[in-house]
Scaffold this active site. Structure first.
Site, PDB file in Angstrom:
ATOM      1  N   LYS A   7     -10.091 -35.193 -31.445  1.00  0.00           N
ATOM      2  CA  LYS A   7     -11.342 -35.824 -31.059  1.00  0.00           C
ATOM      3  C   LYS A   7     -10.988 -36.940 -30.086  1.00  0.00           C
ATOM      4  CE  LYS A   7     -13.375 -34.445 -35.418  1.00  0.00           C
ATOM      5  NZ  LYS A   7     -13.840 -34.847 -36.751  1.00  0.00           N
ATOM      6  N   THR A   8     -10.811 -36.539 -28.857  1.00  0.00           N
ATOM      7  CA  THR A   8     -10.223 -37.431 -27.862  1.00  0.00           C
ATOM      8  C   THR A   8     -10.591 -36.932 -26.475  1.00  0.00           C
ATOM      9  OG1 THR A   8      -8.116 -38.386 -27.158  1.00  0.00           O
ATOM     10  CG2 THR A   8      -8.090 -36.087 -27.715  1.00  0.00           C
ATOM     11  N   THR A   9     -10.089 -37.606 -25.462  1.00  0.00           N
ATOM     12  CA  THR A   9     -10.242 -37.132 -24.085  1.00  0.00           C
ATOM     13  C   THR A   9      -8.962 -37.405 -23.316  1.00  0.00           C
ATOM     14  OG1 THR A   9     -12.604 -37.691 -24.131  1.00  0.00           O
ATOM     15  CG2 THR A   9     -11.623 -37.238 -21.985  1.00  0.00           C
ATOM     16  N   ASP A  24      -7.883 -41.596 -23.500  1.00  0.00           N
ATOM     17  CA  ASP A  24      -8.402 -42.709 -24.295  1.00  0.00           C
ATOM     18  C   ASP A  24      -7.385 -43.056 -25.378  1.00  0.00           C
ATOM     19  OD1 ASP A  24     -10.049 -41.785 -27.170  1.00  0.00           O
ATOM     20  OD2 ASP A  24      -9.123 -40.280 -25.883  1.00  0.00           O
ATOM     21  N   LYS A  40      -1.584 -41.435 -26.141  1.00  0.00           N
ATOM     22  CA  LYS A  40      -1.751 -39.982 -26.088  1.00  0.00           C
ATOM     23  C   LYS A  40      -1.060 -39.373 -24.870  1.00  0.00           C
ATOM     24  CE  LYS A  40      -6.144 -40.560 -28.441  1.00  0.00           C
ATOM     25  NZ  LYS A  40      -7.605 -40.365 -28.382  1.00  0.00           N
TER      26      LYS A  40
END
Length: 206
Positions: A7-9, A24, A40
């Site tokens: 659940k990220t970008t 992010d 990340k």
């Protein structure tokens, strides 16, 4: 509970002799935010980096293996591993484990070698594709839309960094699971740079 950064970008794009990666900084475990300062984008070598989206343990295993592969190649061959070869080796690891215990990850490998800058996308099935731009994670529909609308192959480096930042920050504003600021990595001729733009500045720029 298995910690996840799915659940990220994360985004990546190539312009000229440079590749720009952005992500992010929030990580979740189920519906809970368990860390607000997660990196990340993992440095593999001075000329390559990997963005991660998926289960943390799986991603860490892939990152450590990628570093080992790159070091082993440099020792045996006396020079840096080509980015395409590194992508192929990583995809092989993903595909080998697919039948037994698949790695729940999406990866972007960005780097530069003697052929220039390049970006590769890999999924849990071990498929690998070379891309000019790409986004992964829960915020990827928003981020990819920004990239698709604004990407040009002749972007200046500053324009490319701004586009990567805007893609991630736009996703942060629309995706409740992405957030806490934006990390940006630039790889180019003799360059590996990292910077972090805090959440407050991200919100103000949107």
């Amino acid at each position: 509970m298995r910690e996840a950064v799915s659940k990220t970008t994360t985004v990546g794009l190539v312009t000229g002799d440079y590749v720009v990666l952005a992500a992010d900084k929030r990580a979740t475990a189920g519906p809970m935010v368990y860390h607000k300062a997660v990196k990340k984008i993992s440095k593999i070598t001075d000329y390559a980096a990997l963005t991660i989206s998926g289960l943390v343990a799986d991603a860490q295993y892939i990152v450590e293996n990628a570093r080992y592969i790159a070091r082993e190649y440099e020792i045996e061959m006396g020079g840096p591993i080509p980015i395409k070869a590194l992508a192929s080796r990583i995809s092989l690891i993903l595909s080998v484990y697919l039948r037994y215990s698949p790695f729940i990850v999406q990866l972007l490998l960005g780097g530069r070698d003697s052929t220039g800058a390049s970006l590769y996308y890999m999924d849990l099935y071990g498929s690998v594709t070379r891309e000019k731009y790409m986004a992964t994670g829960s915020g990827s529909p928003v981020a990819f839309g920004i990239l698709e609308k604004n990407y040009r192959s002749d972007l200046s480096l500053e324009e490319a960094k701004k586009l990567a930042f805007n893609a991630v920050s736009s996703a942060i504003m629309r995706d409740g699971f992405s957030g806490e600021g934006v990390d940006i990595v630039v790889i180019g001729p003799g360059i590996y740079s990292e910077e972090t733009i805090p959440l407050k500045k991200t919100i103000e720029s949107s």
